[in-house]
Design an enzyme around this catalytic site. Structure first.
Site, PDB file in Angstrom:
ATOM      1  N   GLY A 103     105.528  84.138  15.695  1.00 22.09           N
ATOM      2  CA  GLY A 103     104.521  83.105  15.913  1.00 22.09           C
ATOM      3  C   GLY A 103     104.494  82.733  17.381  1.00 22.09           C
ATOM      4  O   GLY A 103     105.163  81.797  17.814  1.00 22.09           O
TER       5      GLY A 103
ATOM      6  N   GLU B 191      99.730  70.768   8.384  1.00 24.11           N
ATOM      7  CA  GLU B 191     101.125  70.823   7.916  1.00 24.11           C
ATOM      8  C   GLU B 191     101.480  69.544   7.142  1.00 24.11           C
ATOM      9  O   GLU B 191     102.464  68.864   7.449  1.00 24.11           O
ATOM     10  CB  GLU B 191     102.054  71.019   9.111  1.00 24.11           C
ATOM     11  CG  GLU B 191     101.804  72.329   9.860  1.00 24.11           C
ATOM     12  CD  GLU B 191     102.804  72.574  10.982  1.00 24.11           C
ATOM     13  OE1 GLU B 191     102.630  71.987  12.074  1.00 24.11           O
ATOM     14  OE2 GLU B 191     103.772  73.317  10.752  1.00 24.11           O
TER      15      GLU B 191
ATOM     16  N   GLY C 169     106.062  78.948  20.545  1.00 27.95           N
ATOM     17  CA  GLY C 169     106.849  80.185  20.596  1.00 27.95           C
ATOM     18  C   GLY C 169     106.554  80.995  21.851  1.00 27.95           C
ATOM     19  O   GLY C 169     107.461  81.581  22.447  1.00 27.95           O
TER      20      GLY C 169
ATOM     21  N   LYS D 291     112.395  62.955  14.615  1.00 28.29           N
ATOM     22  CA  LYS D 291     111.102  63.549  14.984  1.00 28.29           C
ATOM     23  C   LYS D 291     110.010  63.140  14.002  1.00 28.29           C
ATOM     24  O   LYS D 291     108.859  62.907  14.397  1.00 28.29           O
ATOM     25  CB  LYS D 291     111.235  65.081  15.050  1.00 28.29           C
ATOM     26  CG  LYS D 291     109.970  65.796  15.551  1.00 28.29           C
ATOM     27  CD  LYS D 291     109.722  65.558  17.019  1.00 28.29           C
ATOM     28  CE  LYS D 291     108.330  65.924  17.506  1.00 28.29           C
ATOM     29  NZ  LYS D 291     108.007  67.348  17.453  1.00 28.29           N
TER      30      LYS D 291
ATOM     31  N   SER E  12      99.031  68.321  17.164  1.00 22.87           N
ATOM     32  CA  SER E  12      98.806  69.651  16.577  1.00 22.87           C
ATOM     33  C   SER E  12      98.069  69.511  15.244  1.00 22.87           C
ATOM     34  O   SER E  12      97.207  70.334  14.921  1.00 22.87           O
ATOM     35  CB  SER E  12     100.134  70.373  16.368  1.00 22.87           C
ATOM     36  OG  SER E  12     100.960  69.629  15.489  1.00 22.87           O
TER      37      SER E  12
ATOM     38  N   ASN F  67     106.087  62.211  14.208  1.00 23.24           N
ATOM     39  CA  ASN F  67     105.074  63.089  13.607  1.00 23.24           C
ATOM     40  C   ASN F  67     104.302  62.438  12.472  1.00 23.24           C
ATOM     41  O   ASN F  67     103.091  62.638  12.353  1.00 23.24           O
ATOM     42  CB  ASN F  67     105.733  64.370  13.073  1.00 23.24           C
ATOM     43  CG  ASN F  67     105.979  65.392  14.154  1.00 23.24           C
ATOM     44  OD1 ASN F  67     107.092  65.895  14.309  1.00 23.24           O
ATOM     45  ND2 ASN F  67     104.964  65.700  14.936  1.00 23.24           N
TER      46      ASN F  67
END
Lengths: 311, 311
Positions: A10, A272, A15, A190, A260, A194
């Site tokens: 990815g 996600e 990445g 985190k 994101s 998020n």
């Protein structure tokens, strides 16, 4: 000591950035690419970064995992919505005993990697990173960038040594990385960012700045952060109280940035939602702990995700 | 018995419909109009309704409250976001002792009327109505329509008789109206619909149908309805448990409809966030009762309202 070899599954904004920095430092880094394969295999990777711009002309690019040789460390940097692919993507690079380093947002996102290599060979980590892919093989890293990671399974001396070595190599490659004792603390901390800011930026069609500039949105963000913090504690994960205020303060200071999840939503890609909200909700429920605001945000995002999928 | 005289403050989709039906039945009905004054004073009101279409050619139209004579019943059908105007609008029609009939959504929306005429002269009511103004003086009533109302202040025989008389006149005018013993039950029961479906239709940019067709949005609606129901009980207002399922069921059966709050939002008008969510939250808080989901919806709507105001 010989430099370790890496694979990046990815090769996007995250990445691609870290893999390119390791490659620049002299590591063999094998990149799995999909749409960008043609461009990157001929033109390389271009990095614009607050840590310094560079171009990497020669990249070990692969259009399929099958051609990736066994490596020491396989970095998983897919979207978690693609994790069902790992059962096919991980065996080639990990087949001689290499470890997997899952650099994804959310909770229990290591599960699919564990199913391939076993939990004694898995690291998990979070990136505090503002980075976007702005064109084929072209990444723009605009703020933050720190990786904090740790062992997913039982702490072992072998994996502790391995984690320290990966951390040292990342630091030598000029990546701000830290090897932590307790991955659960890293992940929940985190999530305190998020969950509110990915979630609300989608539901309210808002940048982090416009959320922080509004009294009620700021109070709501604070309430959600506290709910996540309390859920972590209920699950036996003690994130320091100071993290609540630091999370808000860092967001206030952050450069205007599309999260994101918001970019995924606006581009009609799957969000996600399960990794970032669904998994923490379910884990907290197993401890008998409810998060009404997080659950509401989850339900709102599931609705919006379904609307996108039905278009 | 002589027919009572009426004034309608706010002659939109709701006040225009009920006022026109009373006028058709032979009542003197004085309409306060703003943008539509020129049209209605010359062309009258046109009603398309599931209860029967009709045109009212001659309307007692007023461009200002100052020309409205004293009447028996003044219907307040403004948006609650305009209630600060009542201090000037109510004195003319109420100056000889007439009562005020507040037909607005929300809780404690009678407050501004009470300040003008005293709570012993105020009725409050909810409309279960799907109606839109589709052009100047042109109203389309597509579903439901029932008014349920009651006394705002202490129950008194004089006001009970008055309420029964208003109810009988509405029924004689073919309006489905019911005079209730307990206004608080009426208001909280209506909030069980308004809070989830006005709120979520704005935040998720959704019709009631699309909310009911999605598993998570439906679960969230149900959770919010239960939160409002529990808050009513905490405030000493016993809404029957059956109302929970009836609210969901009625929404499932409802014709596709844009809630008034969604129309306000889409047309960049102020939303009735304080009347519908803010007041119930504050009342519940005085009883020490929290509504986390309603509070979150309130905060989200306040954010979106501020975004609209700043455009």
């Amino acid at each position: 000591m010989k430099k370790q070899t890496y694979a990046v599954i990815g090769s996007g904004a995250l990445g691609g950035l870290y893999g390119a920095m390791l490659a620049r430092a002299g590591h063999d880094v094998h990149f799995l690419l999909h749409r960008d394969y043609g461009h990157v295999s001929t033109q390389g990777l271009t990095i614009e970064s607050i840590w310094g711009d560079f171009h990497l002309p020669n990249v070990l690019a692969h259009p399929s995992a099958d051609t990736i040789p066994p490596v020491d460390v396989t970095i998983v940097a897919l979207k978690t919505t693609q994790n069902h692919l790992l059962v096919d993507l991980l065996p080639p690079p990990t087949r001689e005993g290499g470890v997997v380093f899952v650099l994804q947002n959310g909770l229990d996102v290591e599960q699919q990697s564990v199913e391939v290599v076993g939990k004694e060979r898995v690291f998990g980590g979070c990136c505090f990173l503002c980075s976007n892919k702005i064109g084929p093989g072209h990444i723009r890293h605009i703020d933050f960038g720190k990786i904090v990671f740790g062992q997913y399974g039982e702490i072992s001396d072998v994996m502790t040594d391995k984690g320290k070595r990966i951390c040292a190599e990342l630091n030598a490659a000029e990546v701000d990385a830290q090897f932590a004792d307790d991955l659960a603390v890293v992940r929940w901390r985190k999530l305190m960012w998020n969950i509110p800011f990915n979630g609300l930026s989608v539901v309210l069609n808002a940048s982090t700045k416009s959320l922080m500039d509004n009294v009620e949105a700021c109070q709501l963000s604070d309430a959600i952060i506290r709910e996540v913090h309390a859920a972590a504690a209920a699950c036996g994960v003690e994130v320091p109280d100071a993290a609540i205020e630091i999370t808000l303060e860092n967001t206030r200071k952050m450069k205007p940035y599309d999260s994101s999840m918001r970019l995924d939503y606006l581009n009609k890609r799957p969000m996600e939602v399960e990794a970032i909200l669904g998994n923490p909700l379910r884990v907290a429920q197993t401890f008998g702990h409810e998060m009404p605001r997080v659950e509401m945000l989850y339900q709102q995002l599931k609705y919006l995700d379904a609307c996108n999928a039905n278009l």
